[in-house]
Design an enzyme around this catalytic site. Sequence first.
Site, PDB file in Angstrom:
ATOM      1  N   ALA A   1      23.056  26.778  54.192  1.00  0.00           N
ATOM      2  CA  ALA A   1      22.566  26.411  52.863  1.00  0.00           C
ATOM      3  C   ALA A   1      21.366  25.463  52.941  1.00  0.00           C
ATOM      4  O   ALA A   1      20.498  25.500  52.072  1.00  0.00           O
ATOM      5  CB  ALA A   1      23.679  25.788  52.039  1.00  0.00           C
ATOM      6  N   THR A   2      21.296  24.643  53.975  1.00  0.00           N
ATOM      7  CA  THR A   2      20.142  23.746  54.112  1.00  0.00           C
ATOM      8  C   THR A   2      18.858  24.572  54.215  1.00  0.00           C
ATOM      9  O   THR A   2      17.884  24.329  53.496  1.00  0.00           O
ATOM     10  CB  THR A   2      20.287  22.856  55.367  1.00  0.00           C
ATOM     11  OG1 THR A   2      21.491  22.091  55.248  1.00  0.00           O
ATOM     12  CG2 THR A   2      19.106  21.918  55.526  1.00  0.00           C
TER      13      THR A   2
ATOM     14  N   ASN B   1      29.461  18.492  46.121  1.00  0.00           N
ATOM     15  CA  ASN B   1      30.172  18.420  47.403  1.00  0.00           C
ATOM     16  C   ASN B   1      31.012  17.159  47.554  1.00  0.00           C
ATOM     17  O   ASN B   1      31.864  17.096  48.432  1.00  0.00           O
ATOM     18  CB  ASN B   1      29.175  18.525  48.561  1.00  0.00           C
ATOM     19  CG  ASN B   1      28.002  17.590  48.390  1.00  0.00           C
ATOM     20  OD1 ASN B   1      27.205  17.735  47.460  1.00  0.00           O
ATOM     21  ND2 ASN B   1      27.905  16.607  49.264  1.00  0.00           N
TER      22      ASN B   1
ATOM     23  N   GLN C   1      29.194  24.909  47.577  1.00  0.00           N
ATOM     24  CA  GLN C   1      30.597  24.521  47.374  1.00  0.00           C
ATOM     25  C   GLN C   1      31.302  25.414  46.361  1.00  0.00           C
ATOM     26  O   GLN C   1      32.493  25.217  46.095  1.00  0.00           O
ATOM     27  CB  GLN C   1      30.682  23.063  46.890  1.00  0.00           C
ATOM     28  CG  GLN C   1      30.192  22.035  47.887  1.00  0.00           C
ATOM     29  CD  GLN C   1      31.159  21.807  49.052  1.00  0.00           C
ATOM     30  OE1 GLN C   1      32.327  22.206  49.002  1.00  0.00           O
ATOM     31  NE2 GLN C   1      30.686  21.170  50.104  1.00  0.00           N
TER      32      GLN C   1
ATOM     33  N   SER D   1      26.605  28.979  51.954  1.00  0.00           N
ATOM     34  CA  SER D   1      26.813  28.626  53.352  1.00  0.00           C
ATOM     35  C   SER D   1      28.108  29.232  53.865  1.00  0.00           C
ATOM     36  O   SER D   1      29.147  29.158  53.196  1.00  0.00           O
ATOM     37  CB  SER D   1      26.875  27.100  53.468  1.00  0.00           C
ATOM     38  OG  SER D   1      27.244  26.727  54.779  1.00  0.00           O
TER      39      SER D   1
ATOM     40  N   HIS E   1      30.115  28.311  56.416  1.00  0.00           N
ATOM     41  CA  HIS E   1      31.224  27.451  56.860  1.00  0.00           C
ATOM     42  C   HIS E   1      31.905  26.696  55.733  1.00  0.00           C
ATOM     43  O   HIS E   1      32.852  25.959  55.980  1.00  0.00           O
ATOM     44  CB  HIS E   1      30.764  26.504  57.979  1.00  0.00           C
ATOM     45  CG  HIS E   1      29.883  25.364  57.544  1.00  0.00           C
ATOM     46  ND1 HIS E   1      30.381  24.103  57.352  1.00  0.00           N
ATOM     47  CD2 HIS E   1      28.567  25.297  57.279  1.00  0.00           C
ATOM     48  CE1 HIS E   1      29.389  23.294  57.002  1.00  0.00           C
ATOM     49  NE2 HIS E   1      28.275  24.002  56.951  1.00  0.00           N
TER      50      HIS E   1
ATOM     51  N   THR F   1      15.482  36.755  65.124  1.00  0.00           N
ATOM     52  CA  THR F   1      16.529  37.731  65.396  1.00  0.00           C
ATOM     53  C   THR F   1      17.780  37.422  64.590  1.00  0.00           C
ATOM     54  O   THR F   1      18.220  36.273  64.545  1.00  0.00           O
ATOM     55  CB  THR F   1      16.865  37.724  66.906  1.00  0.00           C
ATOM     56  OG1 THR F   1      15.672  38.051  67.613  1.00  0.00           O
ATOM     57  CG2 THR F   1      17.967  38.725  67.239  1.00  0.00           C
TER      58      THR F   1
ATOM     59  N   CYS G   1      27.411   8.313  55.979  1.00  0.00           N
ATOM     60  CA  CYS G   1      28.146   7.926  57.188  1.00  0.00           C
ATOM     61  C   CYS G   1      27.511   6.842  58.041  1.00  0.00           C
ATOM     62  O   CYS G   1      28.168   5.886  58.431  1.00  0.00           O
ATOM     63  CB  CYS G   1      28.441   9.170  58.032  1.00  0.00           C
ATOM     64  SG  CYS G   1      27.613  10.660  57.474  1.00  0.00           S
TER      65      CYS G   1
HETATM   66  C1  LIG Z   1      27.335  21.890  53.051  1.00  0.00           C
HETATM   67  C2  LIG Z   1      26.330  21.884  51.963  1.00  0.00           C
HETATM   68  C3  LIG Z   1      24.986  22.160  52.221  1.00  0.00           C
HETATM   69  C4  LIG Z   1      24.478  22.408  53.630  1.00  0.00           C
HETATM   70  O1  LIG Z   1      24.944  23.619  54.107  1.00  0.00           O
HETATM   71  P1  LIG Z   1      24.742  24.022  55.662  1.00  0.00           P
HETATM   72  O2  LIG Z   1      25.104  25.455  55.687  1.00  0.00           O
HETATM   73  O3  LIG Z   1      25.684  23.158  56.410  1.00  0.00           O
HETATM   74  O4  LIG Z   1      23.319  23.776  55.983  1.00  0.00           O
HETATM   75  C5  LIG Z   1      24.117  22.179  51.174  1.00  0.00           C
HETATM   76  N1  LIG Z   1      24.517  21.941  49.920  1.00  0.00           N
HETATM   77  C6  LIG Z   1      25.794  21.669  49.623  1.00  0.00           C
HETATM   78  C7  LIG Z   1      26.192  21.449  48.218  1.00  0.00           C
HETATM   79  C8  LIG Z   1      26.743  21.627  50.635  1.00  0.00           C
HETATM   80  O5  LIG Z   1      28.002  21.354  50.342  1.00  0.00           O
END
Ligand SMILES: *Cc1c(COP(=O)(O)O)cnc(C)c1O
Length: 380
Positions: A71-72, A154, A182, A202, A204, A240, A326
């Site tokens: 997502a970043t 988040n 999220q 994202s 994960h 890739t 953190c």
């Molecule tokens: C985790 C998160 C991201 C970043 O996602 P990644 O896939 O870890 O780069 C961006 N926006 C929100 C709201 C998130 O919770």
Amino acid sequence: MLAYLDHHATTPCDDRVMTAMEPWWHQQFANPASRLYRPALEAAAAVEIARGQVAAGLGMPAEAVIFTSGATEANNLALKGVAEAALERGEPRRGLITVATEHRAVLDPMGWLGRHGFPLTVLPVQPDGLLDLQHLADAIGPDTLLVSVMAANNEIGVLQDLAAIGQLCRRHGALFHCDAAQAVGHLPLAMADLNIDLLSLSGHKLYGPKGCGALLRREGVALAPQQHGGSQEGGLRAGTLAVPLLVGLGKAVQLALADQAERSARLTLLRDRLWAGLEPLEGVQLNGHRNRRLGHNLNVGIDGVDGQRLHRLLRSELAVSSGSACSQGSPSQVLAALGRSRRQAAASIRFGLGRDTTAADIDRALKVVSAALAELRQST
Ligand SMILES: *Cc1c(COP(=O)(O)O)cnc(C)c1O
């Protein structure tokens, strides 16, 4: 054993996702861009199946999906990509609007654009974390190029009114980007109905693998690539394709959709049980709106205790987050935007429930938090 209640930080990769990914690491390792022989075509076909699964999750055609590393990257591509495309075609609109409680992966690229010729407005939120739509209505205008508002926060899980925001954007001819990292896989999202032009997700955060994600783009939204070097993803994202990760992402979205409603209802009950147990404790306050939040999120602040000591007492039994960014111990921008002090933010606990969370985990969390608070109150 540690009770993992930090599913907003990341989720475990589902076993069924691992199984789907497995052959694509070794037996079927061909590069989908190679095209001349059968294994490469099979890899390309697997990526297209994943593309369709991701698109279906948002009610979009497969062509809308641009795979990214997460997502970043999707946020960076959306925000900088729209800005650069506007520059290239001499678009007079330059204004950008976002909200103080966005993830850093939106605020930081927005800040960068703000320093590079795109006037940026960062809107405050109300004490419950919701955007006051009147503030957006006052800020948006004929100069507004793009508005970026996340679907679900988040930290505090708060759900913004995407339909109303989308309508405002449409009325003013501004693009609407939504960081839905999220939200996808946790609640229904129909991108077109909400007038969302660009949406980030994202892997994960929805029981898929780390290192993959996507930007979904409505047809016709001009975007300049932010990574050059190949013609993958329609020239919008060179490199890739990570076939195993993308196969996993597609599977994860499909699985998340299948149990989304049931999971959300079940976790809402568990979350309410957690809140019912925490609410009567001395000094406990809720961070964020009571109901307009993700069913699996709870964020509480505890007045009159030291956050570091609190989290030191929790950490051997509970995996949860605090409200401090953190490293420096500065309050997260989200809790700061709600008006919480540094001390209050540090003494906040974010609970993120997940697919495997049980009632026993919740009762355990209640016990551990109550015991920690009793100890801290006694020693002060
Ligand atoms: C985790 C998160 C991201 C970043 O996602 P990644 O896939 O870890 O780069 C961006 N926006 C929100 C709201 C998130 O919770």
